[in-house]
Write a protein that holds these residues in place. Structure first.
Motif, PDB file in Angstrom:
ATOM      1  N   PRO A  31      -3.790  10.390   8.556  1.00 24.31           N
ATOM      2  CA  PRO A  31      -3.338  11.538   7.750  1.00 24.31           C
ATOM      3  C   PRO A  31      -3.331  11.230   6.249  1.00 24.31           C
ATOM      4  N   ASP A  32      -3.478  12.269   5.455  1.00 21.20           N
ATOM      5  CA  ASP A  32      -3.476  12.122   3.999  1.00 21.20           C
ATOM      6  C   ASP A  32      -2.115  11.716   3.449  1.00 21.20           C
ATOM      7  N   SER A  33      -1.099  11.802   4.262  1.00 24.46           N
ATOM      8  CA  SER A  33       0.251  11.429   3.840  1.00 24.46           C
ATOM      9  C   SER A  33       0.540   9.937   4.028  1.00 24.46           C
ATOM     10  N   LEU A  34      -0.420   9.212   4.600  1.00 16.87           N
ATOM     11  CA  LEU A  34      -0.219   7.796   4.922  1.00 16.87           C
ATOM     12  C   LEU A  34      -0.045   6.965   3.651  1.00 16.87           C
ATOM     13  N   ARG A  35       0.918   6.033   3.673  1.00 10.37           N
ATOM     14  CA  ARG A  35       1.184   5.182   2.517  1.00 10.37           C
ATOM     15  C   ARG A  35       0.833   3.716   2.766  1.00 10.37           C
ATOM     16  N   SER A  36       0.966   3.250   4.011  1.00  8.18           N
ATOM     17  CA  SER A  36       0.706   1.827   4.265  1.00  8.18           C
ATOM     18  C   SER A  36       0.184   1.585   5.676  1.00  8.18           C
ATOM     19  N   ILE A  37      -0.570   0.492   5.793  1.00  7.07           N
ATOM     20  CA  ILE A  37      -1.050   0.005   7.088  1.00  7.07           C
ATOM     21  C   ILE A  37      -0.451  -1.381   7.254  1.00  7.07           C
ATOM     22  N   GLU A  38       0.364  -1.552   8.265  1.00  6.41           N
ATOM     23  CA  GLU A  38       1.167  -2.766   8.380  1.00  6.41           C
ATOM     24  C   GLU A  38       0.459  -3.905   9.143  1.00  6.41           C
ATOM     25  N   TYR A  39       1.168  -5.005   9.257  1.00  7.24           N
ATOM     26  CA  TYR A  39       0.691  -6.261   9.846  1.00  7.24           C
ATOM     27  C   TYR A  39       0.058  -6.042  11.227  1.00  7.24           C
ATOM     28  N   GLN A  40      -1.182  -6.504  11.365  1.00  5.00           N
ATOM     29  CA  GLN A  40      -1.917  -6.474  12.642  1.00  5.00           C
ATOM     30  C   GLN A  40      -2.065  -5.068  13.227  1.00  5.00           C
TER      31      GLN A  40
END
Length: 244
Positions: A20-29
């Motif tokens: 989604p365009d609202s996503l802020r971060s992609i976390e560990y693994q």
């Protein structure tokens, strides 16, 4: 919002994902070992991609990194062995250890001028990496802290700022005195043939005369069908057959 820690870890059948365009971060693994994933579009809203986010995504061929990312964390794309192209944003200042290690399909990569450090083994075993495109000077490149196990990048041909130009409306980077050029779509075209289309102004020489190529024009034909006009400044050597 974020893609949480190990959210899709080892989802070996995951072949497509829509973020989604609202996503802020992609976390560990978050996507580690998603071996069926071939392409992913990360929204420009993302400001953080954590360690090992795409570790071992061995069939991932293309991924974008959002423009607001400033650090490529350790092991982010480790062993993404099918990754053929990736654009590092111009705001990135650090490339972490083993970030692109094992990306054996990468043939060329552009390092932003803002980069000040490349971590231990960041490009280890990138065996096809032949060209590093860099819009700064050689002095700026030499100021980058490049740690151990990065021979793939240190032994590659670095193409500096003076090699960039515009061709057919797109920015390209010349390699080895016009014999090849790199296009933003990831292709590297080779020069197949050069034809003189306009002779130089001076055609008669005596033994003591200096070669003068003023006025010469040539057409260079490249392996992808592109033709360009070359001039005297593109000539690096001349072989003259002198008949007595």
């Amino acid at each position: 919002t974020s893609v949480g820690t190990s959210a899709f870890y080892n989802c070996v059948n995951l072949s497509e994902v829509l973020l989604p365009d609202s996503l802020r971060s992609i976390e560990y693994q978050a996507f580690q070992y998603c071996t069926a994933l071939t392409e992913i579009i990360i929204p420009e809203s993302v400001t953080s991609i954590s360690v090992s986010a795409f570790y071992g995504c061995s069939n991932l061929t293309k991924v974008n990194i959002p423009k607001n990312i400033t650090t490529i964390n350790s092991y982010t794309f480790y062993n993404c062995s099918s990754l053929k192209e990736i654009l590092i944003p111009e705001r990135v200042t650090q490339i972490g250890s083993n970030a692109f290690a094992g990306c054996s399909a990468l043939a060329g990569i552009e390092i932003p001028v803002a980069v000040t450090s490349i971590g231990n083994g960041a490009f280890n075993n990138c065996n096809r990496l032949a060209h590093v495109f860099y819009r700064g000077t050689e002095a700026q490149k030499n100021a980058i802290s490049i740690e151990n196990y990065n021979t793939s990048i240190t032994d590659a041909e670095w193409i500096f700022e003076t090699a960039w130009t515009t061709l057919d409306g797109a920015e390209v980077c010349w390699c080895e005195n016009c014999s090849r050029y790199y296009h933003p779509d990831g292709t590297l075209a080779s020069l197949n043939r050069v034809e003189i289309t306009k002779l130089p102004e001076k055609l008669r020489y005596y033994t003591s005369d200096v070669l003068d190529l003023d006025g010469i024009e040539m057409t260079g034909s490249y392996s992808n069908g592109v033709q360009v006009i070359l001039g005297k400044d593109d000539v690096v050597s001349v072989s003259v057959n002198m008949a007595v």
